[in-house]
Design an enzyme around this catalytic site. Structure first.
Site, PDB file in Angstrom:
ATOM      1  N   LYS A 180     -14.896 -19.618   4.069  1.00  0.00           N
ATOM      2  CA  LYS A 180     -16.336 -19.982   4.895  1.00  0.00           C
ATOM      3  C   LYS A 180     -16.413 -21.504   4.019  1.00  0.00           C
ATOM      4  CE  LYS A 180     -21.235 -18.598   4.850  1.00  0.00           C
ATOM      5  NZ  LYS A 180     -21.592 -18.799   6.119  1.00  0.00           N
ATOM      6  N   SER A 213     -27.042 -11.393   6.221  1.00  0.00           N
ATOM      7  CA  SER A 213     -26.483 -12.040   5.006  1.00  0.00           C
ATOM      8  C   SER A 213     -27.683 -12.456   3.980  1.00  0.00           C
ATOM      9  CB  SER A 213     -25.712 -13.367   5.159  1.00  0.00           C
ATOM     10  OG  SER A 213     -24.867 -13.141   6.106  1.00  0.00           O
ATOM     11  N   ARG A 234     -16.086 -12.966  14.478  1.00  0.00           N
ATOM     12  CA  ARG A 234     -16.689 -14.234  13.876  1.00  0.00           C
ATOM     13  C   ARG A 234     -15.677 -15.221  14.332  1.00  0.00           C
ATOM     14  NH1 ARG A 234     -15.645 -17.063   9.082  1.00  0.00           N
ATOM     15  NH2 ARG A 234     -17.655 -17.979   8.226  1.00  0.00           N
TER      16      ARG A 234
HETATM   17  C1  LIG Z   1     -17.992 -15.024   6.211  1.00  0.00           C
HETATM   18  C2  LIG Z   1     -18.066 -15.160   4.606  1.00  0.00           C
HETATM   19  N1  LIG Z   1     -19.829 -14.910   3.978  1.00  0.00           N
HETATM   20  C3  LIG Z   1     -19.717 -14.963   2.485  1.00  0.00           C
HETATM   21  S1  LIG Z   1     -17.914 -15.257   2.163  1.00  0.00           S
HETATM   22  C4  LIG Z   1     -17.327 -15.257   3.607  1.00  0.00           C
HETATM   23  C5  LIG Z   1     -15.851 -15.543   3.801  1.00  0.00           C
HETATM   24  C6  LIG Z   1     -15.000 -14.126   3.358  1.00  0.00           C
HETATM   25  O1  LIG Z   1     -13.723 -14.291   3.764  1.00  0.00           O
HETATM   26  P1  LIG Z   1     -12.608 -13.886   2.684  1.00  0.00           P
HETATM   27  O2  LIG Z   1     -12.660 -12.407   2.828  1.00  0.00           O
HETATM   28  O3  LIG Z   1     -11.397 -14.449   3.561  1.00  0.00           O
HETATM   29  O4  LIG Z   1     -13.003 -14.477   1.303  1.00  0.00           O
HETATM   30  C1  LIG Z   2     -21.564 -14.193   6.382  1.00  0.00           C
HETATM   31  C2  LIG Z   2     -21.391 -12.905   6.602  1.00  0.00           C
HETATM   32  C3  LIG Z   2     -21.902 -12.003   5.332  1.00  0.00           C
HETATM   33  N1  LIG Z   2     -21.492 -10.678   5.453  1.00  0.00           N
HETATM   34  C4  LIG Z   2     -21.088 -10.151   6.633  1.00  0.00           C
HETATM   35  C5  LIG Z   2     -20.920  -8.669   6.709  1.00  0.00           C
HETATM   36  N2  LIG Z   2     -20.714 -10.853   7.567  1.00  0.00           N
HETATM   37  C6  LIG Z   2     -20.693 -12.265   7.500  1.00  0.00           C
HETATM   38  N3  LIG Z   2     -20.291 -12.906   8.565  1.00  0.00           N
END
Ligand SMILES: Cc1ncsc1CCOP(=O)(O)O
Ligand SMILES: C=C1C=NC(C)=NC1=N
Length: 215
Positions: A142, A113, A41
């Site tokens: 995020k 998602s 990502r």
């Molecule tokens: C990609 C994404 N989607 C919902 S929360 C998130 C970020 C999760 O990152 P972290 O594990 O550092 O909280």
């Molecule tokens: C936003 C996200 C939510 N869930 C997962 C598994 N990946 C992602 N990039």
């Protein structure tokens, strides 16, 4: 390869902006620590683009292939197809699920998602293989994350009889992973807990212990 309940157990996500040392090193350590699936990502401040992004993705995909770890690409369908990745993960703002499913074919993994019951029903109907549900806990990773929702949607889906594989995401660490599994998720997905750890290997190992201790 679709036994996703197993593959989703310890689901590591990262890109170069999340890493304090080389992404290849972080991923290798995470794999040695026991992650079960990896998502590339490349997003956020300083994210790579174009050929640099492609080359990093290729390098990380090869590491996954050497260790038989599934390699998923976030959002970037073209890159996923170019690399013949094992699948893609898309959000609600990306291309419609059924279009992505048509483009990647029936064999590839398609993660979506979802934040509401309605989104979950639609995604399942259109061919999603698993749900990414969150943010479960507050996250700084995020920038445009929705408000954290705890595990209520995970619980609701299980009560409603959904058996589709689910991974929780958002602010998850080995200290709070247990309740995500107890709520009915098949696994946990993390960025910071592993990518910012002093030892990504130890962090992955601790997460894995928590997931298996509570399944
Ligand atoms: C990609 C994404 N989607 C919902 S929360 C998130 C970020 C999760 O990152 P972290 O594990 O550092 O909280
Ligand atoms: C936003 C996200 C939510 N869930 C997962 C598994 N990946 C992602 N990039």
């Amino acid at each position: 390869m679709k036994n996703l309940q197993q593959a989703l157990k310890v689901y590591f996500i990262m890109g170069s902006p999340n890493c304090r040392k080389s992404p290849a090193e972080v991923l290798t350590e995470a794999i040695e620590g026991g992650i079960t699936l990896f998502q590339f990502r490349e997003k956020g401040e300083g994210a790579l683009t174009g050929n640099a992004k492609y080359k990093l993705a290729k390098e990380l995909q090869q590491i996954c292939q050497q260790h038989q770890i599934p390699f998923i690409v976030n959002d970037d369908l073209e890159l996923a197809l170019q690399l013949d990745a094992d699948g893609v993960h898309i959000g609600q703002e990306d291309e419609p699920v059924h279009i992505v499913r048509e483009k990647i074919g029936a064999e590839k993994i398609l993660g979506v998602s979802v934040h509401t019951m309605e989104e979950a029903v639609a995604a399942k109907q259109e061919g999603a293989d698993y749900y990414g549900i969150g943010p479960v806990f507050p996250t700084a990773t995020k920038k445009d994350a929705k408000p954290s929702q705890g595990t209520k949607l995970i619980k609701k889906l299980r009560i409603e009889g959904f058996t589709i594989p689910i991974v929780g995401i958002g602010g998850i660490t080995s200290d709070n992973a247990a309740c995500v599994i107890e709520a009915g998720a098949d696994g946990v997905s993390v960025i910071t807990a592993i990518s910012h750890a002093e030892s990504p290997l130890e962090a992955a190992k601790a997460l894995k212990m928590e997931v298996y201790r509570n399944e």
